[in-house]
Design a protein around this motif. Structure first.
Motif, mmCIF file in Angstrom:
data_model
loop_
_atom_site.group_PDB
_atom_site.id
_atom_site.type_symbol
_atom_site.label_atom_id
_atom_site.label_comp_id
_atom_site.label_asym_id
_atom_site.label_seq_id
_atom_site.Cartn_x
_atom_site.Cartn_y
_atom_site.Cartn_z
ATOM 1 N N VAL A 548 0.825 -1.212 0.000
ATOM 2 C CA VAL A 548 0.000 0.000 0.000
ATOM 3 C C VAL A 548 0.860 1.262 0.000
ATOM 4 N N ARG A 549 2.100 1.170 0.468
ATOM 5 C CA ARG A 549 2.974 2.339 0.579
ATOM 6 C C ARG A 549 3.028 3.116 -0.732
ATOM 7 N N ARG A 550 2.870 4.441 -0.615
ATOM 8 C CA ARG A 550 2.839 5.371 -1.746
ATOM 9 C C ARG A 550 1.606 5.205 -2.628
ATOM 10 N N ARG A 551 0.712 4.305 -2.256
ATOM 11 C CA ARG A 551 -0.534 4.111 -3.015
ATOM 12 C C ARG A 551 -1.734 4.134 -2.064
ATOM 13 N N TRP A 552 -1.545 4.710 -0.875
ATOM 14 C CA TRP A 552 -2.583 4.611 0.149
ATOM 15 C C TRP A 552 -3.915 5.192 -0.323
ATOM 16 N N LEU A 553 -3.893 6.362 -0.935
ATOM 17 C CA LEU A 553 -5.138 7.011 -1.331
ATOM 18 C C LEU A 553 -5.888 6.180 -2.366
ATOM 19 N N LYS A 554 -5.156 5.648 -3.344
ATOM 20 C CA LYS A 554 -5.796 4.831 -4.372
ATOM 21 C C LYS A 554 -6.389 3.569 -3.771
ATOM 22 N N VAL A 555 -5.622 2.885 -2.928
ATOM 23 C CA VAL A 555 -6.094 1.639 -2.316
ATOM 24 C C VAL A 555 -7.302 1.910 -1.418
ATOM 25 N N ALA A 556 -7.161 2.889 -0.533
ATOM 26 C CA ALA A 556 -8.239 3.168 0.418
ATOM 27 C C ALA A 556 -9.509 3.607 -0.294
ATOM 28 N N SER A 557 -9.393 4.476 -1.301
ATOM 29 C CA SER A 557 -10.583 4.968 -1.999
ATOM 30 C C SER A 557 -11.287 3.852 -2.759
ATOM 31 N N LEU A 558 -10.516 2.929 -3.332
ATOM 32 C CA LEU A 558 -11.131 1.805 -4.045
ATOM 33 C C LEU A 558 -11.850 0.858 -3.090
ATOM 34 N N ILE A 559 -11.229 0.551 -1.968
ATOM 35 C CA ILE A 559 -11.869 -0.329 -0.991
ATOM 36 C C ILE A 559 -13.148 0.318 -0.460
ATOM 37 N N VAL A 560 -13.080 1.620 -0.192
ATOM 38 C CA VAL A 560 -14.265 2.338 0.297
ATOM 39 C C VAL A 560 -15.357 2.369 -0.768
ATOM 40 N N ALA A 561 -14.965 2.619 -2.040
ATOM 41 C CA ALA A 561 -15.950 2.674 -3.119
ATOM 42 C C ALA A 561 -16.630 1.325 -3.309
ATOM 43 N N GLY A 562 -15.836 0.255 -3.369
ATOM 44 C CA GLY A 562 -16.422 -1.081 -3.516
ATOM 45 C C GLY A 562 -17.271 -1.455 -2.326
#
Length: 637
Positions: A548-562
Motif C-alpha cells: 500500500v505504501r505510496r498508493r494509500w489514497l488509491k487503495v483506500a478509496s477503491l476499498i471504500v468505493a467497492g
C-alpha cells in the motif's frame, strides 16, 4: 319599564333553572376526565441532559412570559406584543403566531433549557375535553390534549399538540361514568392508532388510566416501548423511539368545558386561530391549536379512520436489521439536509453543486476501459479496477453468489451462539444487571466479532483463489474455492483479528482516529497477501503495508468505493420495499441481508484487483526507471 323588568326576571329564571344543570354536567365531565387520566411514560434520555426530556406543560406558563412574543401575519417586524395573555389569544387572530426564544431549525438545547426555566417545579398538565358529534348519536369522546414546547424530530418546529381519545357508547358524561370505554386512539403524526379497551397492547394503571408512550422528540403516542417505523404522512416518515430508560408522570388534569361559551370563558386561549410556534416554511411551521383540529368537532368520524397497529422495527435477526436501520438513518440525515436547505438555501445549494461537480470531474477523468478482468498480474487504473471487478462478478455470478452465501450460515451461527450464551446466564450464575452483565455483553460481542471477521476473511480468500483458477483457465466452484482457502484460515484470522483490535482501540479516541484510518487503509490487502503468498499473520500485516505504501489514497478509496456499493445495496433495496410495498419489516431485513451476502464478493474482487495492481507496480518499479524510453510509433519526416 314594566316590560323590561319582566324580561330581566324571565332571563334570571331561565339562568336559575339551567345553571345547576350546566354545573352538574361540568362536574360529571371533570369526574370522567379524572377517572381516565393518562399516565405519560416519557423517554428519559436526551442528548442535552439525561432524565430531562420535553414535558407536557401547562400552557398558562406561556402567557405574560417576556420570552414569548405574539406576531402577526405580515412578515418581518410583525411584532404585536411581548408576553401576550390568554385573553389576547381569545380574539381569534387568524394566521397570527406565538414565537418562542430560539431558532426551530437550529434548536440545539435552547428549547429544553427554556422549558426548565419556564416550568420550574410545576407539575405537567393535560387538557381534557368531552365531545359529541351531530350525526353520530350514542357516541361520546373523551380527549386528552398535551402541549410540548418543541418538536425535536425530523420536522423540527416550535410547539407541539398531541392527544389521545377514549370513545364511549354513551350520550352524556353521566352515562359514560357508568360504563367503560369501548376503544382508545393515540395520535401519531397525522394519524392515530386504535386499541379496544382491554386489548393486550393497552396497559392500564389501576384499571382505568391508560399508559401512553410519547416518542422521544416527536411526542407521537404509542402503546409500548419499541422503535416504530413510519413510511407515510399518517405514520410519520422516519422512526419514532419509545425505548427506555423511561419514567412516569401523572399530569394534572384541566377540563375544558364542552359548552363552547363556557370553554372560552374558562380557557380564553381555546379561541386562538393562529399557530403555537414560529412560522417556518412547509412542515417546520408551528402547529395550530386543538380547536382547529378535525377531532375537536368531529371526534367520532375521526376515530373511524384510526389504524389498527403501528409497525415496530425488529430488534435483531440472523440477517441483521440493515434495511430498517438504513431507513431510519437515511430519513434522519435527509431531514437534517432539508433543514440546512430551508435555513440557508444559497450556501447549501453551492456546497451541493460543488460536490456534484467534483464527483462528475473525478468520474470523467477516470479511465474505465478496457475492463479486462483476466490477466490478473496487470497494472490497472482506478476506474479499470472497479470495472474489471464488476465485469468478473457479472460473468461468473453463480460462482460469486455461491461464495457470498457462506455469510448467511455464519450470521445464523453468530445469532444462535449469542442466544445460547444469553439464555444460559441463569445456569452460569450470571445476573441480568450490574458489572457481570457488562462482562457478558463483552463476551457475546467478542464471539460475534470473531466469527464475522472469519467469515469475511474466508469470502475474500475464496474469491482470490477463484480468480487465480479462472485466470489459469481451470474450472472452479464455490466449494472448491473454499477448500483452497481453508488452509490459510488460521494466519488469515489472526492477522484480521490483530488489525481489527488495533484499529478499534485507536478509533475509540477522537484524537487517534486519523491514525486508525491510515492503518485500516495500510492493512486493506491482508487477505490476498496471506492467501497467495503463504504468509504468517505478522508477515501479512507487514506485506500489506509495503504494497500500500505510496498508493494509500488509491487503495483506500477503491476499498471504500467497492464497500459502499455493497453496504448500501441491501439497505437501499430495503428502503424501497418499505416505501413502495407493504412487506413486513422482518422480510425487508431478510432481503437486505441476503443482498448484502451475495454482493459481499464484489468487495473481495475489488480488493483482489487492488492487490494485483499494487504487487505488479511494486515489482516493475526498477524496470520503469529507464534512462531511454523505446519508441512506440514511427515518425514520418
Amino acid at each position: 319599564m314594566w316590560t323590561r323588568l319582566a324580561v330581566v326576571m324571565a332571563l334570571a329564571g331561565i339562568a336559575f333553572v339551567f345553571a345547576p344543570s350546566a354545573s352538574a354536567d361540568l362536574a360529571q365531565e371533570r369526574a370522567l376526565a379524572e377517572r381516565y387520566a393518562p399516565v405519560v411514560r416519557l423517554v428519559a434520555h436526551t442528548d442535552c441532559a439525561p432524565g430531562k426530556p420535553y414535558l407536557p406543560i401547562n400552557v398558562d406558563l406561556l402567557f405574560g412570559q417576556p420570552t414569548v412574543a405574539l406576531r402577526g401575519p405580515w412578515g418581518p417586524g410583525d411584532l404585536v406584543k411581548i408576553g401576550p395573555s390568554a385573553k389576547d389569544l381569545s380574539k381569534g387572530l387568524f394566521d397570527y403566531h406565538l414565537d418562542f426564544p430560539g431558532s426551530a431549525l437550529e434548536p440545539g438545547c435552547d428549547y429544553l433549557r427554556w422549558q426548565r426555566r419556564l416550568v420550574g417545579g410545576q407539575t405537567p398538565a393535560v387538557y381534557a375535553h368531552v365531545a359529541t358529534e351531530a350525526g353520530r348519536p350514542g357516541k361520546l369522546a373523551l380527549q386528552y390534549w398535551l402541549f410540548y414546547v418543541f418538536n425535536d424530530w425530523n420536522n423540527l418546529h416550535e410547539g407541539d399538540w398531541e392527544m389521545i381519545q377514549l370513545v364511549f357508547d354513551a350520550s352524556t358524561p353521566a352515562q359514560a361514568l357508568r360504563q367503560p370505554p369501548v376503544e382508545v386512539g393515540y395520535s401519531q403524526h397525522e394519524g392515530a392508532e386504535r386499541a379496544a379497551w382491554g386489548d393486550d397492547k393497552l396497559e392500564l394503571v389501576d384499571g382505568t388510566h391508560p399508559v401512553v408512550h410519547p416518542a422521544a422528540g416527536s411526542h407521537a403516542n404509542f402503546y409500548g416501548e419499541s422503535l416504530y417505523l413510519g413510511s407515510s404522512a399518517e405514520q410519520g416518515v422516519g422512526c419514532d423511539d419509545t425505548r427506555g430508560p423511561t419514567f412516569d408522570v401523572r399530569p394534572t388534569v384541566q377540563t375544558i368545558p364542552s359548552d363552547p361559551a363556557q370553554a372560552r370563558a374558562d380557557f380564553p386561549w381555546v379561541a386562538f386561530e393562529g399557530r403555537w410556534g414560529e412560522l417556518r416554511p412547509a412542515f417546520f411551521n408551528g402547529p395550530t391549536g386543538p380547536n382547529l383540529k378535525t377531532q375537536w368537532t368531529e371526534p367520532i368520524r375521526w376515530s373511524e379512520g384510526w389504524r389498527a397497529r403501528s409497525y415496530a422495527v425488529p430488534g435483531g435477526s440472523a440477517f441483521g436489521t440493515a434495511g430498517t436501520d438504513f431507513f431510519c438513518g437515511s430519513i434522519a440525515h435527509g431531514s437534517r439536509a432539508l433543514v440546512r436547505l430551508v435555513d440557508n438555501p444559497v450556501a447549501f445549494g453551492l456546497v451541493l453543486a460543488g460536490l456534484a461537480l467534483l464527483v462528475i470531474i473525478l468520474i470523467s477523468r477516470a479511465t474505465w476501459r478496457p475492463a479486462a478482468p483476466l490477466r490478473l498480474a496487470h497494472r490497472r487504473s482506478w476506474g479499470q479496477i472497479l470495472s474489471a471487478s464488476a465485469r468478473m462478478y457479472v460473468q461468473r455470478i453463480p460462482l460469486f453468489v455461491g461464495i457470498g452465501l457462506v455469510v448467511i450460515p455464519i450470521s445464523l451461527l453468530v445469532t444462535l451462539l449469542q442466544a445460547l450464551v444469553l439464555h444460559a446466564t441463569s445456569i452460569l450464575g450470571v445476573q441480568a444487571d450490574g458489572e457481570e452483565s457488562g462482562l457478558l455483553a463483552l463476551f457475546v460481542l467478542a464471539i460475534g466479532t470473531a466469527l464475522t471477521l472469519l467469515g469475511l476473511g474466508l469470502v475474500q480468500a475464496a474469491c482470490v483463489r477463484a480468480l487465480v483458477r479462472i485466470d489459469e483457465g481451470r474450472p472452479v466452484g464455490p466449494l472448491a474455492a473454499y477448500r483452497l482457502a481453508v488452509d490459510s484460515a488460521a494466519p488469515l484470522f489472526g492477522a484480521l483479528l490483530v488489525a481489527s483490535i488495533v484499529v478499534s482501540l485507536l478509533a475509540s479516541s477522537i484524537f487517534l482516529i486519523p491514525i486508525a484510518v491510515w492503518l485500516a487503509g495500510r492493512w486493506a490487502l491482508i487477505a490476498p497477501a496471506v492467501e497467495l503468498e503463504s504468509l504468517s499473520a505478522a508477515r501479512a500485516l507487514r506485506r500489506s503495508g509495503r504494497l500500500v505504501r505510496r498508493r494509500w489514497l488509491k487503495v483506500a478509496s477503491l476499498i471504500v468505493a467497492g464497500g459502499a456499493l455493497v453496504v448500501v445495496a441491501g439497505p437501499l433495496i430495503g428502503v424501497l420495499l418499505i416505501l413502495l410495498t407493504d412487506a413486513p419489516f422482518w422480510l425487508v431485513n431478510v432481503i437486505a441481508g441476503i443482498v448484502y451476502a451475495v454482493a459481499m464478493p464484489l468487495v473481495a474482487l475489488v480488493t483482489a484487483y487492488v492487490y494485483f495492481d499494487a504487487r505488479t507496480r511494486g515489482e516493475l518499479e526498477t524496470e520503469s526507471e529507464l534512462t531511454e524510453l523505446p519508441a512506440e510509433i514511427e515518425l514520418s519526416t
